[in-house]
Motif scaffolding. Structure first.
Motif, short mmCIF file in Angstrom:
data_model
loop_
_atom_site.label_atom_id
_atom_site.label_comp_id
_atom_site.label_asym_id
_atom_site.label_seq_id
_atom_site.Cartn_x
_atom_site.Cartn_y
_atom_site.Cartn_z
N GLN A 94 12.22 -10.52 58.49
CA GLN A 94 12.63 -9.54 60.17
C GLN A 94 11.81 -7.96 59.45
N THR A 95 12.98 -7.84 58.89
CA THR A 95 12.61 -6.45 57.98
C THR A 95 11.16 -5.98 57.83
N MET A 96 10.56 -7.16 56.75
CA MET A 96 9.51 -6.76 56.58
C MET A 96 8.09 -6.68 56.82
N SER A 97 8.54 -8.07 58.03
CA SER A 97 7.19 -8.25 58.95
C SER A 97 7.34 -7.13 59.96
N ALA A 98 8.55 -6.04 60.67
CA ALA A 98 8.07 -5.04 61.66
C ALA A 98 8.00 -3.96 61.28
N ARG A 99 8.18 -3.72 59.83
CA ARG A 99 7.55 -2.43 58.67
C ARG A 99 5.77 -2.33 58.98
N ARG A 100 5.38 -1.10 59.61
CA ARG A 100 4.17 -1.52 60.53
C ARG A 100 4.15 0.67 59.77
N SER A 101 2.46 0.89 59.47
CA SER A 101 2.67 2.17 58.86
C SER A 101 2.50 2.93 60.32
N VAL A 102 3.31 4.08 60.56
CA VAL A 102 3.10 4.70 61.47
C VAL A 102 2.61 6.34 61.69
N ARG A 103 1.46 6.72 62.83
CA ARG A 103 1.09 8.35 62.34
C ARG A 103 1.14 8.85 63.31
N GLN A 104 2.36 7.98 64.02
CA GLN A 104 2.60 9.57 65.50
C GLN A 104 4.14 9.61 65.58
N TYR A 105 4.88 10.65 65.66
CA TYR A 105 5.83 10.71 65.96
C TYR A 105 6.55 11.49 67.52
N MET A 125 8.96 3.72 46.64
CA MET A 125 8.13 4.26 47.95
C MET A 125 8.65 2.81 48.96
N GLY A 126 8.23 1.95 48.87
CA GLY A 126 8.55 0.60 49.59
C GLY A 126 9.75 0.40 49.87
N TYR A 127 10.35 0.59 48.76
CA TYR A 127 11.86 0.41 49.38
C TYR A 127 12.01 0.90 50.50
N MET A 128 11.60 3.02 50.53
CA MET A 128 12.20 3.63 51.29
C MET A 128 11.83 3.13 52.84
N HIS A 129 10.26 2.51 52.28
CA HIS A 129 9.26 2.59 53.79
C HIS A 129 10.04 0.80 54.86
N LEU A 130 10.95 0.32 53.96
CA LEU A 130 11.97 -0.72 54.32
C LEU A 130 13.15 0.05 54.99
N MET A 131 13.53 0.60 54.25
CA MET A 131 14.52 1.02 54.81
C MET A 131 14.31 1.55 56.56
N ALA A 132 13.37 2.22 56.44
CA ALA A 132 13.55 3.86 57.37
C ALA A 132 12.50 2.92 58.52
N SER A 133 12.26 1.32 58.39
CA SER A 133 12.17 0.89 59.63
C SER A 133 13.07 0.13 59.73
N GLU A 134 13.79 -0.57 59.13
CA GLU A 134 15.29 -1.04 59.12
C GLU A 134 16.41 -0.32 60.33
N LEU A 135 16.11 1.32 59.99
CA LEU A 135 17.11 2.38 60.45
C LEU A 135 16.25 2.68 62.37
N GLY A 136 14.96 2.26 62.05
CA GLY A 136 14.77 2.51 63.70
C GLY A 136 12.97 3.36 63.78
N LEU A 137 13.19 4.61 61.84
CA LEU A 137 11.57 5.25 62.07
C LEU A 137 10.84 4.53 61.68
N GLY A 138 9.22 5.58 62.45
CA GLY A 138 8.28 5.83 61.98
C GLY A 138 7.65 6.21 60.47
N SER A 139 7.00 5.43 59.41
CA SER A 139 7.28 5.91 58.53
C SER A 139 5.63 5.48 58.55
N CYS A 140 4.88 6.44 56.83
CA CYS A 140 3.29 6.38 56.58
C CYS A 140 3.75 6.96 55.08
N TRP A 141 2.33 6.13 54.31
CA TRP A 141 2.45 6.22 53.16
C TRP A 141 1.02 7.48 52.77
#
Length: 176
Positions: A6-17, A98-114
């Motif tokens: 679920q966390t992996m599926s929810a992780r998307r690149s976000v470019r607007q905060y 970076m991948g692990y940090m992306h997943l944690m950001a998503s899990e915390l409800g934050l947007g992230s982008c590489w």
């Protein structure tokens, strides 16, 4: 679906905060997640620079030719550096982190982008993205900047990926 999927599926690149700050506890959790990532021989050749200063984030927009506009609304970024003298797998190690940090950001409800830095040009003709960033962040020459993890709270959660719709024709078994 299991919680990790679920966390992996929810992780998307976000470019607007939304401009709200990322709390220190969230940044700490994201950094710890990055440090849990496996590395070659357990060397952990990475270092991180946490950037929360709005003026520095705005200046970093110039680090990438045509690709860093998301820093305009970001409230934090993490520079992921690898020491090329400590490990010949620093690129891979930083990427997994970076991948692990992306997943944690998503899990915390934050947007992230590489935001890829390594091997990319800056907005300044004579400087690479890494050299431009080094001028702002003052990291040593042996440290190579793989990427910036751009972060911020978001108002709209992106639609999750659907694992059942993934292109399974990309998977080959035993032989091509």
């Amino acid at each position: 679906m299991n919680p990790l999927m679920q966390t992996m599926s929810a992780r998307r690149s976000v470019r607007q905060y939304n401009g709200q700050p990322v709390c220190d506890d969230a940044l700490d959790a994201i950094l710890r997640a990055g440090m849990l990532a496996p590395t070659g021989k357990g060397i952990r050749p990475y270092d991180f620079i946490v950037i929360k200063n709005a003026a520095t984030l705005k200046k970093l927009i110039g680090c990438r030719a045509g690709g860093a506009k998301m820093l305009e609304t970001a409230s934090a970024a993490i520079a992921v550096l690898g020491d090329e003298n400590r490990s010949d797998t620093w690129i891979e190690d930083c990427s997994v982190s970076m991948g692990y940090m992306h997943l944690m950001a998503s899990e915390l409800g934050l947007g992230s982008c590489w935001l890829q830095i390594r091997l990319r040009p800056s907005n300044t003709d004579e400087l690479s993205a890494e050299a431009f960033s080094r001028g702002l962040l003052d990291f040593p020459q042996n440290e190579r900047l793989e990427a910036l993890l751009v972060l911020g709270p978001i108002d709209q959660v992106p639609t999750p990926n659907q694992p059942d719709l993934l292109p399974m024709d990309k998977v080959h078994k035993e032989k091509w």
